[in-house]
Design an enzyme around this catalytic site. Structure first.
Site, PDB file in Angstrom:
ATOM      1  N   TYR A   1       4.825   1.855   8.827  1.00  0.00           N
ATOM      2  CA  TYR A   1       3.781   1.891   7.800  1.00  0.00           C
ATOM      3  C   TYR A   1       2.563   1.109   8.276  1.00  0.00           C
ATOM      4  O   TYR A   1       2.619   0.354   9.237  1.00  0.00           O
ATOM      5  CB  TYR A   1       4.296   1.335   6.473  1.00  0.00           C
ATOM      6  CG  TYR A   1       4.382  -0.168   6.401  1.00  0.00           C
ATOM      7  CD1 TYR A   1       3.406  -0.909   5.730  1.00  0.00           C
ATOM      8  CD2 TYR A   1       5.431  -0.871   6.996  1.00  0.00           C
ATOM      9  CE1 TYR A   1       3.482  -2.296   5.650  1.00  0.00           C
ATOM     10  CE2 TYR A   1       5.516  -2.245   6.928  1.00  0.00           C
ATOM     11  CZ  TYR A   1       4.539  -2.960   6.249  1.00  0.00           C
ATOM     12  OH  TYR A   1       4.615  -4.330   6.186  1.00  0.00           O
TER      13      TYR A   1
ATOM     14  N   LEU B   1       4.350  -9.958  13.983  1.00  0.00           N
ATOM     15  CA  LEU B   1       3.519  -8.759  13.902  1.00  0.00           C
ATOM     16  C   LEU B   1       2.110  -9.090  14.389  1.00  0.00           C
ATOM     17  O   LEU B   1       1.561 -10.130  14.000  1.00  0.00           O
ATOM     18  CB  LEU B   1       3.457  -8.259  12.452  1.00  0.00           C
ATOM     19  CG  LEU B   1       2.661  -6.974  12.234  1.00  0.00           C
ATOM     20  CD1 LEU B   1       3.443  -5.776  12.769  1.00  0.00           C
ATOM     21  CD2 LEU B   1       2.338  -6.789  10.760  1.00  0.00           C
TER      22      LEU B   1
END
Length: 288
Positions: free
Chosen positions: A33, A205
């Site tokens: 996503y 991330l």
């Protein structure tokens, strides 16, 4: 006005959007996503977000269904249909629909593509004016945190613990060091004015807002250190904040109930947020 969902090539009313039970995103969290902000009706840093989407898709061997230019056109169309002036656009791409089995489905199985918007206050958000509290929790995630997977159970549990504690975010901790927030990148500013954040690796991330904020910090001639930092060091910091597409730059005023600095948003944090938002509103971060 009804919300719209982009689903597998079509714009459909929110109430009519349906995904099959056998979708691998539902069964295995087998998908990627991405989230980008919308400010003044304009996408923010969308090219960088789409580059990260492409990188994550390649990492788990899902073919990207669109080029960056095609994605941007679709994102803009969706935001226009929903008349979103301030908020988010969410993208999800899964490996598609197939009978439940762990190995990849047959070659040629089309991916599932979903996109929707969410209205959200970003400019003048009260939390940014007052600063927010965070707690620390153990980092329970897998070893490829650099992939923006839809498998977010550990983050859900961390964020729920933060919600129960009445705070805005959970900073996850591994071996005594802060990795990142449940949905954000963690920063501290040391007593000698050094901006510290964890270096990129499989453990975190690669935040898109992180990149832009660090560039702004360099232009403001702040000393930047990409290194690990402990919870204890964070508690002794002059300022702390976290970044994300929706929070932008969010001042942290307490960690585990202990005040950071004087317990109010620090001047460097406020300046970074102001400059970032000014650039976003001018279109300087709308890179498509």
């Amino acid at each position: 006005m009804s919300r719209t969902v982009f689903l597998n090539g079509d714009f459909v009313p929110f109430e009519e959007a349906r995904i099959p039970v056998m979708d691998r995103g539902f069964l295995f969290a087998d998908g990627i996503y991405e989230v980008a902000a919308i400010i003044d009706g304009k996408l923010v840093d969308e090219v960088a977000h789409l580059a990260r989407l492409d990188r994550s898709l390649r990492a788990i061997e899902i073919a990207n269904p669109y080029t960056s230019e095609e994605w941007i056109a679709l994102m803009r169309e969706l935001a226009a249909r929903d008349e979103v002036r301030e908020g988010l656009v969410y993208i999800e791409v899964t490996r598609g629909v197939a009978e439940r089995d762990f190995p990849f489905p047959p070659e040629g199985t089309p991916p599932t593509v979903v996109m929707f918007t969410q209205a959200k206050r970003i400019l003048g958000a009260p939390a940014a004016e007052k600063g927010v509290a965070v707690i620390t929790v153990p980092d329970l995630r897998w070893k490829r945190r650099d992939i923006k997977s839809v498998a977010l159970l550990a983050q859900v549990l961390a964020k729920q613990e933060a919600a129960r504690a009445g705070v805005s975010e959970a900073w996850m901790v591994e071996d005594g060091h802060v990795t990142e927030g449940g949905s954000s990148t963690a920063f501290i500013i040391t007593p000698d004015d050094r901006l510290v954040t964890r270096p990129l690796s499989n453990a975190v991330l690669p935040g898109i807002t992180r990149i832009a904020v660090m560039q702004l910090a360099r232009e403001m001639q702040l000393t930047i250190e990409e290194r690990l930092f402990t919870v204890e060091e964070a508690l002794c910091a002059r300022e702390a904040f976290y970044t994300s597409a929706s929070a932008i730059v969010m001042p942290v005023v307490t960690i585990d109930g202990k005040a950071i600095g004087d317990g109010s948003p620090g001047p460097m944090t406020k300046r970074l947020r102001e400059v970032y938002l000014a650039l976003a509103r001018d279109g300087a971060l709308a890179s498509g």
